[in-house]
Design a protein around this motif. Sequence first.
Motif, PDB file in Angstrom:
ATOM      1  N   ARG A 224       0.964  -1.121   0.124  1.00  0.00           N
ATOM      2  CA  ARG A 224      -0.061   0.118  -0.019  1.00  0.00           C
ATOM      3  C   ARG A 224       1.144   1.233   0.240  1.00  0.00           C
ATOM      4  NH1 ARG A 224      -2.873  -1.047   4.286  1.00  0.00           N
ATOM      5  NH2 ARG A 224      -3.893  -2.351   3.393  1.00  0.00           N
ATOM      6  N   MET A 225       2.528   1.194   1.088  1.00  0.00           N
ATOM      7  CA  MET A 225       3.020   2.349   0.603  1.00  0.00           C
ATOM      8  C   MET A 225       3.205   2.619  -0.439  1.00  0.00           C
ATOM      9  SD  MET A 225       5.243   1.143   4.263  1.00  0.00           S
ATOM     10  CE  MET A 225       4.881   1.269   5.717  1.00  0.00           C
ATOM     11  N   HIS A 226       3.303   1.558  -1.516  1.00  0.00           N
ATOM     12  CA  HIS A 226       4.069   1.947  -2.844  1.00  0.00           C
ATOM     13  C   HIS A 226       2.982   2.090  -3.707  1.00  0.00           C
ATOM     14  CE1 HIS A 226       8.203   2.196  -1.425  1.00  0.00           C
ATOM     15  NE2 HIS A 226       7.894   1.480  -0.417  1.00  0.00           N
ATOM     16  N   ASN A 227       1.580   2.173  -3.306  1.00  0.00           N
ATOM     17  CA  ASN A 227       0.613   2.083  -4.199  1.00  0.00           C
ATOM     18  C   ASN A 227       0.431   1.023  -5.829  1.00  0.00           C
ATOM     19  OD1 ASN A 227      -0.354   4.517  -3.124  1.00  0.00           O
ATOM     20  ND2 ASN A 227       0.895   5.453  -4.546  1.00  0.00           N
ATOM     21  N   ALA A 228       1.175   0.095  -5.025  1.00  0.00           N
ATOM     22  CA  ALA A 228       0.788  -1.249  -6.082  1.00  0.00           C
ATOM     23  C   ALA A 228      -0.007  -1.707  -6.354  1.00  0.00           C
ATOM     24  CB  ALA A 228       1.958  -2.209  -5.128  1.00  0.00           C
ATOM     25  N   VAL A 229      -0.046  -2.235  -7.627  1.00  0.00           N
ATOM     26  CA  VAL A 229      -1.597  -3.014  -8.593  1.00  0.00           C
ATOM     27  C   VAL A 229      -1.379  -4.572  -8.442  1.00  0.00           C
ATOM     28  CG1 VAL A 229      -3.830  -2.490  -9.390  1.00  0.00           C
ATOM     29  CG2 VAL A 229      -2.239  -0.062  -9.187  1.00  0.00           C
ATOM     30  N   GLU A 230      -2.367  -5.119  -7.977  1.00  0.00           N
ATOM     31  CA  GLU A 230      -2.678  -6.742  -8.561  1.00  0.00           C
ATOM     32  C   GLU A 230      -2.736  -7.020  -9.849  1.00  0.00           C
ATOM     33  OE1 GLU A 230      -3.789 -10.995  -6.679  1.00  0.00           O
ATOM     34  OE2 GLU A 230      -4.739  -8.727  -5.649  1.00  0.00           O
ATOM     35  N   VAL A 231      -2.333  -7.542 -10.700  1.00  0.00           N
ATOM     36  CA  VAL A 231      -2.184  -7.943 -11.523  1.00  0.00           C
ATOM     37  C   VAL A 231      -2.169  -9.349 -11.903  1.00  0.00           C
ATOM     38  CG1 VAL A 231      -1.312  -5.508 -13.119  1.00  0.00           C
ATOM     39  CG2 VAL A 231      -0.209  -8.534 -12.025  1.00  0.00           C
ATOM     40  N   ASP A 232      -3.237  -9.474 -13.214  1.00  0.00           N
ATOM     41  CA  ASP A 232      -3.259 -11.327 -13.603  1.00  0.00           C
ATOM     42  C   ASP A 232      -3.328 -12.051 -14.563  1.00  0.00           C
ATOM     43  OD1 ASP A 232      -5.932 -10.781 -14.572  1.00  0.00           O
ATOM     44  OD2 ASP A 232      -7.251 -11.056 -12.708  1.00  0.00           O
ATOM     45  N   ALA A 233      -3.923 -12.939 -15.349  1.00  0.00           N
ATOM     46  CA  ALA A 233      -3.668 -13.004 -16.560  1.00  0.00           C
ATOM     47  C   ALA A 233      -4.272 -12.545 -17.478  1.00  0.00           C
ATOM     48  CB  ALA A 233      -3.889 -14.531 -16.598  1.00  0.00           C
ATOM     49  N   SER A 234      -5.363 -11.960 -17.088  1.00  0.00           N
ATOM     50  CA  SER A 234      -6.301 -10.401 -18.317  1.00  0.00           C
ATOM     51  C   SER A 234      -5.858  -9.217 -17.817  1.00  0.00           C
ATOM     52  CB  SER A 234      -7.744 -10.495 -17.382  1.00  0.00           C
ATOM     53  OG  SER A 234      -7.735 -10.666 -16.192  1.00  0.00           O
ATOM     54  N   THR A 235      -5.133  -8.906 -16.611  1.00  0.00           N
ATOM     55  CA  THR A 235      -4.805  -7.256 -17.100  1.00  0.00           C
ATOM     56  C   THR A 235      -3.260  -7.374 -17.399  1.00  0.00           C
ATOM     57  OG1 THR A 235      -4.190  -7.374 -14.242  1.00  0.00           O
ATOM     58  CG2 THR A 235      -6.596  -6.806 -14.681  1.00  0.00           C
ATOM     59  N   ALA A 236      -2.502  -7.946 -16.982  1.00  0.00           N
ATOM     60  CA  ALA A 236      -0.653  -8.201 -17.597  1.00  0.00           C
ATOM     61  C   ALA A 236      -0.303  -9.567 -17.782  1.00  0.00           C
ATOM     62  CB  ALA A 236       0.553  -7.954 -16.604  1.00  0.00           C
ATOM     63  N   PRO A 237      -1.067 -10.671 -19.447  1.00  0.00           N
ATOM     64  CA  PRO A 237      -0.921 -11.792 -19.409  1.00  0.00           C
ATOM     65  C   PRO A 237       0.850 -11.705 -19.675  1.00  0.00           C
ATOM     66  CG  PRO A 237      -1.644  -9.814 -21.677  1.00  0.00           C
ATOM     67  CD  PRO A 237      -1.969  -9.885 -20.343  1.00  0.00           C
ATOM     68  N   GLU A 238       1.666 -11.853 -20.595  1.00  0.00           N
ATOM     69  CA  GLU A 238       2.848 -11.243 -20.303  1.00  0.00           C
ATOM     70  C   GLU A 238       3.839 -11.978 -19.367  1.00  0.00           C
ATOM     71  OE1 GLU A 238       6.742  -9.327 -22.325  1.00  0.00           O
ATOM     72  OE2 GLU A 238       4.923 -10.089 -23.573  1.00  0.00           O
ATOM     73  N   PHE A 239       3.665 -10.125 -18.635  1.00  0.00           N
ATOM     74  CA  PHE A 239       3.981 -10.287 -16.981  1.00  0.00           C
ATOM     75  C   PHE A 239       3.745 -11.395 -16.397  1.00  0.00           C
ATOM     76  CE2 PHE A 239       4.691  -7.310 -12.942  1.00  0.00           C
ATOM     77  CZ  PHE A 239       5.660  -8.296 -13.066  1.00  0.00           C
ATOM     78  N   TYR A 240       2.418 -11.316 -15.865  1.00  0.00           N
ATOM     79  CA  TYR A 240       1.842 -12.850 -15.041  1.00  0.00           C
ATOM     80  C   TYR A 240       2.578 -13.618 -15.665  1.00  0.00           C
ATOM     81  CZ  TYR A 240      -1.335 -15.076 -12.117  1.00  0.00           C
ATOM     82  OH  TYR A 240      -2.052 -15.672 -11.474  1.00  0.00           O
TER      83      TYR A 240
END
Length: 312
Positions: free
Chosen positions: A54-70
């Motif tokens: 939360r301190m670093h405003n991290a946003v969770e991603v998954d296979a649909s929002t960031a497929p290559e990275f995930y």
Amino acid sequence: MNLVRTAMLLALLTALFMGIGYMIGGTGGMMIAFIVAAAMNLFSYWNSDKMVLRMHNAVEVDASTAPEFYQMVADLAQNAGLPMPRVFVIRNAQPNAFATGRNPENAAVAASTGLLESLSEEEIAAVMAHELAHVQNRDTLTMTITATLAGAISMLGNFALFFGGNRNNNPLGFIGILAAIIVAPFAAMLVQMTISRTREYAADKRGAEICGNPLWLASALRKIASSAGRIVNEDAERNPATAHMFIINPLNGQKMDSLFSTHPATENRIAALEAMANEISAAPQRPAAPKTQPRNSGPWGREGAGRKGPWS
């Protein structure tokens, strides 16, 4: 061994917290500090990872929002024999990354948009392998709790600065308050340095094994260190107690292996990785590279550098 190290760290920081309480408010202040420290230790064990994200405003991603990275993280986790961690993206131009979580079953890895958009696919894979190495080595609990308690110690020192403590109950008087202001954050910083500097080499080595090529990580470290000195990480500046969690110090570009750096010298880490690559090349067989999607797939384009993800 990591459990013992974590217990010793908690004991040390709790003792430091109590000592500051004694300097500010005498015996009563020490008892209050002990109660607060005990509550924070318990809270940090279960929630410190969420606090840091939360301190670093991290946003969770998954296979649909960031497929290559995930998928890349999933493949690297499989290579390492780890459970799939939660994956986060930090909207920050400075290329950097960190891992957190109390154990491999509750781990999370986070990479900045700057890292995802400026490094090649191989370099990103090496960075995330380094972070998974921290998860596998169970460094993340120690790192995250250290960040939380070190921040609290610094806040207690600031409390003494602004409110002056209870001078009537403070047996050390003004000297005690001054020590709380100056010594406490410095002591907490030394603990962070000790933890960070000893774990990075091991994570580099294991990360290179996970991704399959030490030179990928060497190249990534060189690029990240160069950018970290030029691009200000506002979230890290506001929360300096978390600096030791990142793969490269996000606060400034340290170039020397000195007592006061939160990370080993980048040049020394690169040299160790290059030596490891030479050993591998001389061996009969090279480690297999991680499974990744084709370079022309995913949201970032073909070559990696200058890529723009869906969060841009």
